[in-house]
Write a protein that holds these residues in place. Structure first.
Motif, PDB file in Angstrom:
ATOM      1  N   ASP A  66      49.974  -6.136 -22.307  1.00 58.10           N
ATOM      2  CA  ASP A  66      49.214  -5.304 -21.042  1.00 58.10           C
ATOM      3  C   ASP A  66      48.082  -5.158 -21.496  1.00 58.10           C
ATOM      4  OD1 ASP A  66      51.877  -4.182 -20.289  1.00 58.10           O
ATOM      5  OD2 ASP A  66      51.701  -2.286 -21.832  1.00 58.10           O
ATOM      6  N   ILE A  67      47.523  -5.371 -22.633  1.00 57.31           N
ATOM      7  CA  ILE A  67      46.092  -5.546 -22.823  1.00 57.31           C
ATOM      8  C   ILE A  67      45.345  -6.723 -22.292  1.00 57.31           C
ATOM      9  CG2 ILE A  67      44.457  -5.723 -24.714  1.00 57.31           C
ATOM     10  CD1 ILE A  67      45.913  -3.745 -26.179  1.00 57.31           C
ATOM     11  N   ASP A  68      46.259  -7.884 -22.388  1.00 50.61           N
ATOM     12  CA  ASP A  68      46.042  -9.127 -21.806  1.00 50.61           C
ATOM     13  C   ASP A  68      45.978  -9.101 -20.691  1.00 50.61           C
ATOM     14  OD1 ASP A  68      45.402 -12.073 -22.131  1.00 50.61           O
ATOM     15  OD2 ASP A  68      47.654 -12.413 -21.173  1.00 50.61           O
ATOM     16  N   GLU A  69      46.849  -8.306 -19.780  1.00 50.34           N
ATOM     17  CA  GLU A  69      46.908  -8.353 -18.152  1.00 50.34           C
ATOM     18  C   GLU A  69      45.742  -7.292 -17.588  1.00 50.34           C
ATOM     19  OE1 GLU A  69      50.819  -6.909 -17.501  1.00 50.34           O
ATOM     20  OE2 GLU A  69      51.640  -8.922 -17.798  1.00 50.34           O
ATOM     21  N   TYR A  70      45.107  -6.388 -18.564  1.00 50.10           N
ATOM     22  CA  TYR A  70      44.309  -5.579 -18.208  1.00 50.10           C
ATOM     23  C   TYR A  70      42.775  -6.337 -17.672  1.00 50.10           C
ATOM     24  CZ  TYR A  70      40.023  -2.660 -18.303  1.00 50.10           C
ATOM     25  OH  TYR A  70      38.956  -1.902 -18.141  1.00 50.10           O
ATOM     26  N   ASN A  71      42.341  -5.738 -16.521  1.00 53.23           N
ATOM     27  CA  ASN A  71      41.109  -6.261 -16.137  1.00 53.23           C
ATOM     28  C   ASN A  71      40.081  -5.014 -15.455  1.00 53.23           C
ATOM     29  OD1 ASN A  71      40.800  -8.997 -15.910  1.00 53.23           O
ATOM     30  ND2 ASN A  71      42.613  -9.152 -14.433  1.00 53.23           N
ATOM     31  N   PRO A  72      38.967  -4.977 -15.770  1.00 58.63           N
ATOM     32  CA  PRO A  72      37.949  -3.847 -15.390  1.00 58.63           C
ATOM     33  C   PRO A  72      38.016  -4.052 -14.025  1.00 58.63           C
ATOM     34  CG  PRO A  72      36.811  -5.442 -16.788  1.00 58.63           C
ATOM     35  CD  PRO A  72      38.124  -5.851 -16.744  1.00 58.63           C
ATOM     36  N   GLU A  73      37.711  -2.648 -13.407  1.00 59.56           N
ATOM     37  CA  GLU A  73      37.783  -2.355 -11.792  1.00 59.56           C
ATOM     38  C   GLU A  73      37.057  -3.585 -11.271  1.00 59.56           C
ATOM     39  OE1 GLU A  73      39.623  -0.499 -10.116  1.00 59.56           O
ATOM     40  OE2 GLU A  73      40.401   0.092 -12.000  1.00 59.56           O
ATOM     41  N   GLU A  74      35.872  -4.161 -11.579  1.00 61.14           N
ATOM     42  CA  GLU A  74      35.028  -5.219 -11.061  1.00 61.14           C
ATOM     43  C   GLU A  74      35.890  -6.379 -10.947  1.00 61.14           C
ATOM     44  OE1 GLU A  74      33.416  -4.697 -14.961  1.00 61.14           O
ATOM     45  OE2 GLU A  74      33.846  -3.430 -13.519  1.00 61.14           O
ATOM     46  N   LEU A  75      36.648  -6.579 -11.754  1.00 60.53           N
ATOM     47  CA  LEU A  75      37.202  -7.976 -11.651  1.00 60.53           C
ATOM     48  C   LEU A  75      38.911  -7.703 -11.299  1.00 60.53           C
ATOM     49  CD1 LEU A  75      36.358  -9.348 -15.168  1.00 60.53           C
ATOM     50  CD2 LEU A  75      35.242  -9.804 -12.957  1.00 60.53           C
ATOM     51  N   TYR A  76      39.359  -6.427 -11.125  1.00 58.02           N
ATOM     52  CA  TYR A  76      40.693  -6.146 -10.655  1.00 58.02           C
ATOM     53  C   TYR A  76      40.972  -6.811  -9.369  1.00 58.02           C
ATOM     54  CZ  TYR A  76      44.939  -3.720  -9.463  1.00 58.02           C
ATOM     55  OH  TYR A  76      46.077  -3.280  -9.077  1.00 58.02           O
ATOM     56  N   ASP A  77      41.881  -7.680  -9.203  1.00 60.50           N
ATOM     57  CA  ASP A  77      42.363  -7.954  -7.561  1.00 60.50           C
ATOM     58  C   ASP A  77      43.993  -7.527  -7.613  1.00 60.50           C
ATOM     59  OD1 ASP A  77      43.288  -9.217  -5.719  1.00 60.50           O
ATOM     60  OD2 ASP A  77      43.044 -11.210  -6.419  1.00 60.50           O
ATOM     61  N   PRO A  78      44.221  -6.313  -6.917  1.00 60.30           N
ATOM     62  CA  PRO A  78      45.288  -5.742  -6.507  1.00 60.30           C
ATOM     63  C   PRO A  78      46.475  -6.859  -6.075  1.00 60.30           C
ATOM     64  CG  PRO A  78      43.806  -4.984  -4.822  1.00 60.30           C
ATOM     65  CD  PRO A  78      43.088  -5.815  -6.034  1.00 60.30           C
ATOM     66  N   ASN A  79      46.092  -8.015  -5.580  1.00 53.15           N
ATOM     67  CA  ASN A  79      46.988  -8.896  -5.101  1.00 53.15           C
ATOM     68  C   ASN A  79      47.282 -10.017  -5.858  1.00 53.15           C
ATOM     69  OD1 ASN A  79      46.677  -8.019  -2.389  1.00 53.15           O
ATOM     70  ND2 ASN A  79      44.708  -9.145  -2.038  1.00 53.15           N
ATOM     71  N   ASP A  80      46.881  -9.721  -7.305  1.00 54.43           N
ATOM     72  CA  ASP A  80      47.169 -10.584  -8.178  1.00 54.43           C
ATOM     73  C   ASP A  80      48.361  -9.836  -9.164  1.00 54.43           C
ATOM     74  OD1 ASP A  80      47.623 -12.099 -10.588  1.00 54.43           O
ATOM     75  OD2 ASP A  80      45.315 -12.521 -10.997  1.00 54.43           O
ATOM     76  N   ASN A  81      49.472 -10.310  -9.245  1.00 55.16           N
ATOM     77  CA  ASN A  81      50.590  -9.879  -9.846  1.00 55.16           C
ATOM     78  C   ASN A  81      50.250  -9.888 -11.454  1.00 55.16           C
ATOM     79  OD1 ASN A  81      51.863  -8.854  -7.403  1.00 55.16           O
ATOM     80  ND2 ASN A  81      53.238 -10.840  -7.618  1.00 55.16           N
ATOM     81  N   PHE A  82      49.409 -10.556 -11.941  1.00 54.25           N
ATOM     82  CA  PHE A  82      49.463 -10.816 -13.501  1.00 54.25           C
ATOM     83  C   PHE A  82      48.249  -9.879 -13.880  1.00 54.25           C
ATOM     84  CE2 PHE A  82      51.639 -14.488 -11.943  1.00 54.25           C
ATOM     85  CZ  PHE A  82      52.859 -14.167 -12.811  1.00 54.25           C
ATOM     86  N   ASN A  83      47.716  -9.008 -13.084  1.00 58.16           N
ATOM     87  CA  ASN A  83      46.567  -8.194 -13.933  1.00 58.16           C
ATOM     88  C   ASN A  83      46.700  -6.937 -13.311  1.00 58.16           C
ATOM     89  OD1 ASN A  83      43.904  -7.794 -11.718  1.00 58.16           O
ATOM     90  ND2 ASN A  83      45.668  -9.061 -10.912  1.00 58.16           N
ATOM     91  N   ILE A  84      46.181  -5.930 -14.340  1.00 61.22           N
ATOM     92  CA  ILE A  84      46.509  -4.393 -14.098  1.00 61.22           C
ATOM     93  C   ILE A  84      45.080  -3.936 -14.293  1.00 61.22           C
ATOM     94  CG2 ILE A  84      48.834  -4.327 -14.864  1.00 61.22           C
ATOM     95  CD1 ILE A  84      47.923  -3.255 -17.581  1.00 61.22           C
ATOM     96  N   ASN A  85      45.012  -2.565 -13.669  1.00 60.97           N
ATOM     97  CA  ASN A  85      43.432  -1.896 -13.744  1.00 60.97           C
ATOM     98  C   ASN A  85      43.666  -1.054 -14.743  1.00 60.97           C
ATOM     99  OD1 ASN A  85      44.994   0.345 -12.834  1.00 60.97           O
ATOM    100  ND2 ASN A  85      43.930   0.247 -10.797  1.00 60.97           N
TER     101      ASN A  85
END
Length: 105
Positions: A66-85
């Motif tokens: 989960d931590i590995d998939e986390y991205n800060p808001e400025e890097l978060y891409d809702p279309n990328d299934n491999f990252n979370i906000n």
């Protein structure tokens, strides 16, 4: 579900439980949480040598992912299934924290 875990598992989980708890209570930011979690994990010979019971190890590995998939808001891409906000990270950690607290009680 585990009904009882090793005493050493309980002892070694305490720092992670504390860190997750202070993050979820907004006492530290997500970036501080991630930095400290990864530092603790990097130095944790108990976890790195697979000493946790299988069920505990599964939960801890899931938290790590989960931590590995986390991205800060400025890097978060809702279309990328491999990252979370941050909101999703908090949600996932909250559910896993509940399980860990049950295991150590």
């Amino acid at each position: 579900m585990v009904t009882g875990i090793k005493l050493l598992d309980k002892i070694n989980l305490q720092r992670y439980i504390y860190l997750i708890s202070i993050f979820l209570s907004n006492k530290i930011t997500a970036s501080v949480f991630v930095e400290h979690f990864l530092q603790i994990r990097r130095e944790d010979t108990y976890w790195l040598t697979s000493s946790f019971d299988a069920e505990v190890n599964y939960i801890m590995d899931a938290i790590f992912l989960d931590i590995d998939e986390y991205n800060p808001e400025e890097l978060y891409d809702p279309n990328d299934n491999f990252n979370i906000n941050e909101n999703e990270l908090r949600k996932r950690l909250d559910s896993k924290l509940s399980v860990l607290n049950m295991l150590i009680s």
